[in-house]
Design a protein around this motif. Structure first.
Motif: not given
Length: 262
Positions: A3-23
């Motif tokens: 993985a790239r060393l500069d990857e960083k997680p998004f802030d909490d506002s993206h959590d629902r968007m991420i879980l919806d995309a997974l589902a």
């Protein structure tokens, strides 16, 4: 897991968007070649790295979505999508070998194993080209890891320990795990040609792996000097942006793919 060393997680506002995309099944794979070390440097296998496509067609790297998915307990769901994608790729490309990652949550969830068993029941020819990578952190609990490893290997799948040397593995566990290979933690590759301490450690890790009849992979290989040094130290396979980044649509047709004995 490259993985790239500069990857960083998004802030909490993206959590629902991420879980919806997974589902919604937004999981995709990008493939990065892993090359046999030495003068010919043939491709031995590809690592299938998860990507997540959001509704607005934005594609996220693992560092942006894995923390959210794992915190929500959805790691096994992600890994099941990845497994289906990998098996489909192996079915379509009969000369390919592909590795995928599984997390600790997946090892404690019977759903992934059950899916693998169902998918290969009528396609047993796929298992000898599938490689499963387990993070080194997972082996801290052998009561979980040993049964998982034995079940997967009994199906004919190759099992690799990821991040070897990061500090979690007791050497005595190698006998119990009966692994096929190890990926040396990317920390050791960076600047290795100028770091005598790291060269000594890599040589020791290679010797340990050979004693247990395991092949070795070095990741985060970025320069020809690193590649040559790792080759001279006896590492079997090399992975990194020196050779190619992970691509979601690699050119399978023109790629020089070679079945390499493990």
């Amino acid at each position: 897991m490259q993985a790239r060393l500069d990857e960083k997680p998004f802030d909490d506002s993206h959590d629902r968007m991420i879980l919806d995309a997974l589902a919604a099944g937004g999981t995709e794979l990008a493939f990065q070649p892993i090359l046999r070390s030495g003068p010919r440097q043939r491709i031995g296998f590809f690592e299938g790295l998860a990507r997540l496509r959001l509704e607005q067609d934005e594609v996220l790297m693992p560092g942006a979505f894995l923390p959210v998915i794992e915190q929500a307990g959805r790691g096994p769901q992600l890994d099941r999508y990845v497994l289906r994608h990998a098996l489909g790729t192996l079915e379509d490309r009969p000369r390919l070998r592909v590795s995928i990652n599984v997390g600790l949550q997946t090892m404690t969830d019977p759903g992934w194993i059950n899916l693998l068993q169902r998918e290969v029941a009528d396609r047993p020819h796929l298992t000898d080209r599938l490689i499963v990578e387990m993070t080194e952190l997972a082996v801290a609990d052998p009561d979980i890891t040993v049964p998982f490893t034995r079940t997967v290997r009994a199906l004919g799948v190759t099992v690799v320990l990821d991040d070897f040397g990061a500090g979690h593995t007791a050497f005595r566990q190698f006998r119990d795990l009966a692994l096929d290979g190890v990926k040396i933690d990317g920390f050791f590759s960076r600047g290795i040609e100028n770091d005598a301490d790291n060269r000594c450690l890599i040589k020791a890790l290679v010797d340990i792996a050979r004693h247990f009849e395991m092949f070795t992979v070095a990741e985060f290989v970025e320069t020809p000097e690193q590649a040559q040094c790792l080759t001279d130290l006896g590492v079997d396979f090399l992975q990194g942006h020196l050779f190619a980044p992970a691509r979601q649509q690699p050119d399978w047709i023109t790629t020089n793919i070679a079945q390499v004995a493990m």
